[in-house]
Design an enzyme around this catalytic site. Structure first.
Site, short mmCIF file in Angstrom:
data_model
loop_
_atom_site.label_atom_id
_atom_site.label_comp_id
_atom_site.label_asym_id
_atom_site.label_seq_id
_atom_site.Cartn_x
_atom_site.Cartn_y
_atom_site.Cartn_z
N LYS C 52 0.83 -1.26 -0.02
CA LYS C 52 0.00 -0.06 -0.08
C LYS C 52 0.82 1.27 -0.13
O LYS C 52 1.92 1.29 0.90
CB LYS C 52 -0.92 -0.14 1.29
CG LYS C 52 -1.70 1.18 1.53
CD LYS C 52 -2.80 1.47 0.64
CE LYS C 52 -3.60 2.68 0.61
NZ LYS C 52 -4.40 2.82 -0.59
N GLY C 53 0.55 2.16 -0.86
CA GLY C 53 1.36 3.42 -0.96
C GLY C 53 1.62 4.06 0.48
O GLY C 53 0.64 4.28 1.19
N CYS C 137 -1.08 11.64 -7.64
CA CYS C 137 -1.51 12.31 -6.63
C CYS C 137 -1.69 13.78 -7.01
O CYS C 137 -0.60 14.12 -7.80
CB CYS C 137 -0.60 11.99 -5.42
SG CYS C 137 -0.22 10.29 -5.13
N GLY C 251 -7.46 -4.79 -14.15
CA GLY C 251 -8.69 -5.84 -14.04
C GLY C 251 -8.09 -7.23 -14.50
O GLY C 251 -8.85 -8.13 -14.95
N GLY C 272 -4.68 -6.68 -9.15
CA GLY C 272 -5.28 -5.62 -8.17
C GLY C 272 -6.79 -5.96 -7.47
O GLY C 272 -6.47 -7.02 -6.47
C1 LIG Z 1 -8.76 0.21 -2.64
C2 LIG Z 1 -7.70 0.31 -3.82
C3 LIG Z 1 -6.58 1.14 -3.10
C4 LIG Z 1 -5.37 1.58 -3.92
N1 LIG Z 1 -4.45 2.15 -3.39
C5 LIG Z 1 -3.41 2.46 -4.28
C6 LIG Z 1 -2.28 3.00 -3.84
O1 LIG Z 1 -2.13 3.29 -2.45
N2 LIG Z 1 -0.87 3.19 -4.79
C7 LIG Z 1 -1.30 3.00 -5.88
O2 LIG Z 1 -0.43 3.08 -6.60
N3 LIG Z 1 -2.52 2.50 -6.44
C8 LIG Z 1 -3.29 1.99 -5.53
N4 LIG Z 1 -4.51 1.13 -6.22
C9 LIG Z 1 -4.51 1.14 -7.68
C10 LIG Z 1 -4.10 -0.23 -7.93
O3 LIG Z 1 -2.74 -0.68 -7.52
C11 LIG Z 1 -4.29 -0.70 -9.52
O4 LIG Z 1 -3.68 -0.07 -10.09
C12 LIG Z 1 -5.79 -0.31 -9.91
O5 LIG Z 1 -6.62 -0.89 -9.07
C13 LIG Z 1 -5.80 -1.06 -11.16
O6 LIG Z 1 -5.81 -2.62 -11.01
P1 LIG Z 1 -7.07 -3.60 -10.70
O7 LIG Z 1 -8.03 -3.35 -11.76
O8 LIG Z 1 -6.39 -4.95 -11.06
O9 LIG Z 1 -7.56 -3.29 -9.59
C14 LIG Z 1 -5.64 1.12 -5.74
C15 LIG Z 1 -6.74 0.41 -6.04
C16 LIG Z 1 -7.69 0.17 -5.18
C17 LIG Z 1 -8.99 -0.73 -5.75
#
Ligand SMILES: Cc1cc2nc3c(=O)[nH]c(=O)nc-3n(C[C@H](O)[C@H](O)[C@H](O)COP(=O)(O)O)c2cc1C
Ligand SMILES: Cc1cc2nc3c(=O)[nH]c(=O)nc-3n(C[C@H](O)[C@H](O)[C@H](O)COP(=O)(O)OP(=O)(O)OC[C@H]3O[C@@H](n4cnc5c(N)ncnc54)[C@H](O)[C@@H]3O)c2cc1C
Ligand SMILES: Cc1cc2nc3c(=O)[nH]c(=O)nc-3n(C[C@H](O)[C@H](O)[C@H](O)COP(=O)(O)OP(=O)(O)OC[C@H]3O[C@@H](n4cnc5c(N)ncnc54)[C@H](O)[C@@H]3O)c2cc1C
Ligand SMILES: Cc1cc2nc3c(=O)[nH]c(=O)nc-3n(C[C@H](O)[C@H](O)[C@H](O)COP(=O)(O)O)c2cc1C
Ligand code: FES
Ligand code: FES
Lengths: 261, 313, 313, 261
Positions: C52-53, C137, C251, C272
């Site tokens: 987590k970031g 950000c 996705g 993700g």
């Molecule tokens: C609940 C949640 C929290 C996320 N927090 C971060 C984060 O802290 N830093 C970051 O770079 N991306 C964050 N993301 C983005 C994911 O890492 C990813 O890039 C994005 O969800 C697309 O991938 P997915 O469709 O497989 O979820 C977050 C995504 C979700 C759903």
């Protein structure tokens, strides 16, 4: 041509082979107006995934307002459709597209491979109703094995057609391609109707056109709407232009189609 | 049905000088030239029909495969196949004149000139109520960059169209931009009477067996419920950024969906991909909006538009 | 299981100087600090875990509601809640050092300075294998415009991080831009060792009963299968535009999905949202990639990467 | 605390009222380790829509490895779950979260409204197993009407608890809020456990805290993961900070929670 949207009740669900199903649906408006070679667009479920309807040939209709479709499970949509149980309803749009031309002259040959058998049975019944002597007409059926074929052999034979078969594994009839059965009989045929895998239809078309026998083919393609609206169902025509399978087809004269893919 | 036709419920909306009996339209490219749906949908109840995008000359479109299903959505690469201006006027307008709904013609071109030419030739044609300008097309003169991603090009197209027509002009925006409000403001300043959004997001799918793209065109436009959250966000942002009416498009299939866009600030909405899988979507949204107003004891759909409450407001 | 551990199948990939035992990583913000999944997932099999970031100071995040489901996707507005650098080093690193997978720390800041500071403090910490820089950000100094939508700001952040660390630096790109290849090239020139994409698309949802946004923050990030076509298209475009490795995100839930991204040119992928609904997704993708190679008689995953065949090629 | 992912077979499906269902699942690992107040995340179907799992309190477990959940249909996910038939499997993750503290001292009061009854039954059984005299403990149950309540009145009564009820329509017990039943008995209570609508729990908490009776509440919120990973399940705490319901809860001391919304 008339088109309807009906919530058809599923009356009967037959398991033909492990992955092949036949559904009997009560869809009076569609079945009352359908012509062989036409198709229906079925909604898979109430949800949004899979999103699009799926096209299926009309396999058979009866005077009681029932319609059958015959299909093989190849992906998510067909898998879900195979799981619908009698008593449930399936939202259907149809009858869609242009079907087969009903030939009057003597000696026809129907060539079906795999699920391509589906529309040919409807065609065979309708041809019979035109009062012709179907004993002289041939039905050539091909499938992977006996299990996928035997029920259809019986059904076409009952109508009076001369039926010949071919299987990939040799478990029924000729061991090989169904198109190989065409050679001896083709010269005496007035018209060939074919539905099945593209490669199979191509061979049929090549053989028929080579000896100047008319040939109608039923094409498959990806369809989003089935209604002529999305323009997604294009296939390449013989002149290099595009044919829209859902409205101009799915049945085409073999000469209209570009047989290279 | 009696209550649904309640005369006390007023669904009328205005897009500049264009008045609609209700805010429900069908989106370009998803409803053909309307005739395709004549047996399944009551074409006389819709707010408006937007026809498939028309170009000066007929276009054959892209090679197949042209469509592929994705998670709660679909990709298309039709390639703007259409009958061309002449074909449209000769073969499609007669039917369209017969329907008792507004007819909006979606236009597309390779150059600013073509857009202007289309606008001029469609103006004065009986039965055409407005133009919708699809700017998600490549500008051939500018190396194929889409008109819809460059504010000055989008403004130029808008001006060219406005100069050649007195019909209401809706400019249809592409979502494939960093800030859609910049585009919306650019076309507003250039004279657009309304904006519609969103067109499709650019996407792609691959067949892992053949290792080939699933669309012959490699990339295509993503539409359907999957894109609704993005569309709604852009509509909300745009409605706050411009003073011309905004038409919401993107994944709308149900009354709920339509209401979300109206509440976010859309004056009208368009139903797209849903026409393919549920042709009666637009009709059932019209019924649903009526019922929603009745249940809430409200009489006009206009009292719903732009009523989103946020803490900040 | 014997065949799946077949020693003849080589899933290793390299991201600059960082070597991974397989290309399957978990995406930041969807896998917590890994410990959250310790009872459900074999944490020792993954290519890498991206945590987590982390920001310099702890952040409380946004008010609830923070998540809402959409068609084949979800919106989140967590608001970058995290334990802060100190909390991370004191309370999370020990567990992470114990897992036998690469650990990548995702960092975020309000200013270029903060990113640099984070990079410096994380460098030299035992158990950290790389940094992933989240540039989606708002830049507080520049009126809140996201770093990730401005190529020069993105490059500046990249340079600041690179100057302060010798760890491999992955820059994570936002999809909310007109041309993602412009962003990718900007950070490549600024020294990024790899890019990862996509972060979430910006979306919105409205509760039509209360006429309020479903997220307290009004807008949020869209993720899940719904966005896969957009992500795949951007990965394909980016892989052709830069020469550093590309990590595909968006996705991904199944082996098929992962393969699409690899074929499109991604050297590795991140899972993700799928972690939420199917915690074992990443493990089953690792098994699935092995099986795919075996079925095709290939031995290395590297022979799959970037093998998309298009007519033009 | 242990957590498992199990493909639980659905053994039994009870229709409690028109829109209320109780499922009995064979999930030996989850049921073997569950504590009252904990929950499970259930996958709705094999597809991607609805995408996320849904959280449900564990309603009851038995020594044979079975677990029950009790739920009301409120949307698409619960509607689909209600349609799963015995013999099918449901993918479950659990037991999750922190449950109720088991009070040793005399006189407890369990206050359940609507589906909030679900975890309280598990709690009631577990309390009984601690060997206490549950006749002195009260169970106050509230619902819309008798149909939704009577089965639970029987079940709690069978365990030996003193049960009182309230219904919105007066068809069973007190005509009004269940919290109104609390006033006469609260002074003698050592602890209140409550689960139900937020507004109901707030009244419980207010009343209990006003007379310095300990009160545990079980909160609901939107959850994407249930595992502590997404941070989506935040609710506001009494100190203005955020509580994460899936890991820090769902059961909280009433004093930890911000009761304004
Ligand atoms: C609940 C949640 C929290 C996320 N927090 C971060 C984060 O802290 N830093 C970051 O770079 N991306 C964050 N993301 C983005 C994911 O890492 C990813 O890039 C994005 O969800 C697309 O991938 P997915 O469709 O497989 O979820 C977050 C995504 C979700 C759903
Ligand atoms: C006019 C017409 C009539 C048809 N009649 C029958 C029939 O009677 N019986 C029968 O079993 N099938 C028939 N089909 C094919 C049937 O529509 C597809 O098998 C079905 O749509 C696959 O859905 P799915 O979700 O199971 O597969 P998906 O998961 O969508 O796809 C599985 C595979 O099938 C391919 N595919 C998907 N949709 C189509 C399509 N429309 N056409 C061709 N390939 C497709 C995909 O590319 C993929 O390779 C017909 C198709 C058309 C166009
Ligand atoms: C720890 C916990 C335990 C729960 N235990 C039970 C139980 O034992 N029995 C029971 O019937 N329900 C229980 N719930 C609530 C249950 O999870 C929701 O009713 C269910 O997720 C709704 O799914 P749906 O798809 O049917 O509704 P949706 O279509 O998703 O939503 C319908 C309505 O419910 C709201 N909603 C959706 N998800 C939640 C959620 N997680 N929490 C609160 N509101 C929500 C939506 O905003 C909407 O208003 C519990 C929730 C939590 C967090
Ligand atoms: C098959 C198809 C063809 C389309 N053709 C056009 C078009 O010609 N002109 C245009 O402006 N938009 C076109 N669109 C975009 C739609 O009008 C609409 O903006 C988009 O699909 C998003 O809405 P939806 O999600 O409801 O489909 C097309 C969309 C689809 C799916
Ligand atoms: S399937 Fe839509 S036009 Fe043919
Ligand atoms: S539900 Fe994901 S952290 Fe609580």
């Amino acid at each position: 041509m008339p088109e309807f949207q009906e919530k058809a009740s599923l009356l009967h669900r037959e398991v033909i082979a492990a992955d092949i199903f036949r559904l009997t649906l009560h869809a009076p408006e569609i079945s009352g107006t359908a012509h062989p070679g036409q198709f229906v667009m079925l909604q898979i479920n109430d949800g949004r995934d899979p999103l699009l309807r799926r096209p299926f040939s009309i396999h058979q209709v009866n005077a009681g307002g029932n319609m059958q479709i015959l299909f093989k499970v190849v992906g998510r949509g067909t898998a879900q459709l195979a799981g619908v149980l009698p008593g449930h309803h399936i939202d259907c749009i149809g009858p869609l597209g242009r079907g087969f031309a009903l030939e009057q002259r003597d000696r026809l040959c129907l060539v079906g491979g795999g699920m391509g058998i589906a529309p040919l049975y409807f065609l065979a019944r309708r041809l019979l109703q035109t009062g012709r002597m179907v004993e002289k007409d041939f039905v050539l059926l091909g499938a992977r094995n006996r299990a996928e074929l035997s029920i259809f052999v019986d059904e076409f034979s009952e109508l009076g057609y001369t039926v010949q078969t071919a299987t990939d594994d040799g478990s029924m009839g000729h061991h090989g391609f169904v198109t190989e059965l065409l050679d001896p009989i083709l010269p005496v045929m007035k018209r060939v109707y074919t539905c099945g895998p593209f490669a199979m239809m191509k061979i049929c078309a090549d053989k028929a056109l080579a000896v100047d026998v008319a040939c109608q083919v039923s094409l498959e393609t990806h369809m989003a709407c089935g209604l002529g609206a999305c323009l997604g169902c294009a296939v390449t025509g013989a002149d290099g232009g595009y044919l829209h399978v859902c409205r101009q087809g799915p049945v085409f004269d073999a000469r209209e189609v570009a047989w290279t893919r | 049905m009696d209550t649904l036709n309640d005369k006390n419920i007023d669904l009328r909306v205005r897009l500049g000088t264009l008045s609609l009996r209700n805010p429900v339209m069908t989106a370009s490219g998803t409803f053909g030239y309307a005739g395709e749906f004549s047996q399944l949908v009551n074409l006389h109840r819709l707010g408006a029909v937007v026809v498939k995008g028309i170009s000066l000359k007929p276009r054959p479109g892209n090679p197949p495969p042209r469509v592929v299903e994705t998670a709660c959505g679909m990709l298309n690469a039709i390639g703007l196949e259409n009958v061309g201006l002449q074909g449209f006027l000769e073969r499609k307008m007669e039917f369209l004149r017969g329907i008792n709904s507004r007819v909006i013609v979606n236009i597309l071109g390779d150059s600013v000139l073509e857009y202007g030419e289309l606008a001029q030739q469609l103006t004065g044609v009986d039965g055409i109520d407005a133009l919708e300008v699809n700017i998600s097309c490549p500008n051939v003169k500018k190396g194929g960059v889409a008109f819809g991603t460059d504010p000055s090009m989008a403004a130029e197209v808008t001006r060219a169209v406005k100069e050649r027509t007195d019909l209401p002009v809706i400019v249809k925006l592409s979502p494939n931009v960093t800030d859609i409000t910049v585009m919306a403001r650019a076309v507003e300043e250039a004279g657009a009477d309304a904006v519609s959004l969103i067109n499709t997001l650019i996407g792609m799918a691959i067949d892992t067996t053949s290792r080939r793209p699933r669309l012959a065109n490699v990339i295509g436009g993503l539409s359907g419920p999957a894109i609704k959250p993005v569309a709604l966000r852009m509509v909300w942002q745009t409605a706050r950024a411009v003073s011309i009416p905004v038409i919401g498009i993107g994944g709308i299939a149900t009354t709920e969906d339509a209401l979300e866009f109206l509440i976010a600030g859309a004056t009208a909405i368009q139903v797209g991909t849903a026409n393919f899988y549920q042709p009666r979507s637009s009709e059932s949204i019209i019924d649903g909006l009526t019922a929603y107003l009745q249940n809430r004891g409200e009489s006009s759909i206009r009292s719903i538009i732009g009523t989103l409450q946020t803490e900040g407001d």
